[in-house]
Motif scaffolding. Structure first.
Motif: not given
Ligand SMILES: [Zn+2]
Length: 240
Positions: A155, A157-158, A178, A181
């Protein structure tokens, strides 16, 4: 300096009543432009072969510090004319050439040259066998050779690893979100994600092109052309 190098014609322009300018990707000197004097004369020694996708041994008068060189001879190696008879394949080939023209580094790049001719050869072979589809994996290969690989395993983002599950392809973020997110929820089904991963790693897929052309066009527009549309991108978005 007089130099002979293997080269692919990326694009051509009319320069005068009788001459053409060629944008070339050369094997030994990277991208360059050359004027082909007399190329438009009916009895030109080039015989109409100076067209996009054509590969040959180009002999160039290269002047140091000059942008425009002069073509002195061109010996045909591969003509790939049949690509022009298949609209979908022609679109993909045009994207390959335009990407190289806009983004190739100003020096020799063996990997980029090979990625370009490998793609054009496959497109030409498909056109010859009567196909008109596929080949997007070669654009993704070229994108990756140019250093713009999307992030499709975790992902953006995370950082969590993403396996065989739903996710969102966010071209502007450069890869996958994901399901936790993803703004607006995961957009891709598992089989669509599989298709995207296959293409991005240079493998052909059998699924139809529509969505795949849009993924690629959006990614290129955002990351590689600074938001500007390459001329060929609108056609890529419209692939059937
Ligand atoms: Zn994520």
């Amino acid at each position: 300096m007089l130099a002979t190098t293997r080269a692919v014609i990326l694009q051509t322009y009319r320069y005068s009543d009788t001459s053409k300018i060629l944008r070339l990707m050369t094997f030994e000197h990277g991208p360059c432009s050359a004027v082909a004097r007399g190329a438009l004369r009916p009895k030109s020694r080039y015989g109409g072969m100076l067209e996009p996708f054509v590969e040959g041994d180009a002999t160039l008068y290269m002047k140091e510090g000059r942008e425009l060189h002069t073509l002195s001879a061109f010996e045909l190696v591969r003509e790939r004319r049949d690509i022009g008879h298949a609209l979908g394949l022609y679109t993909v080939a045009s994207v390959l050439c335009e990407l190289v023209m806009r983004l190739a580094p100003e020096h020799r790049d063996d990997d980029l040259y090979r990625a370009l001719v490998r793609g054009l050869d496959v497109l030409h072979a498909r056109a010859r066998s009567g196909d008109d589809g596929g080949g997007l994996e070669h654009v993704w290969s070229l994108v990756s050779t140019l250093g713009f690989q999307p992030q499709l395993e975790s992902c953006v983002s995370c950082g969590r690893g993403i396996g065989e599950e739903r996710a969102r392809f966010d071209f502007s973020a450069g890869g996958l979100h994901c399901s936790a997110c993803a703004p607006g929820g995961p957009g891709l089904e598992v089989d669509e994600l599989r298709t995207l991963r296959a293409l991005a790693s240079g493998q052909p897929v059998t699924a139809s092109a529509g969505q795949q052309g849009r993924w690629l066009a959006d990614f290129i527009r955002y990351h590689m052309s600074e938001g500007a549309n390459l001329k060929s991108l609108p056609f890529l978005r419209e692939l059937a």
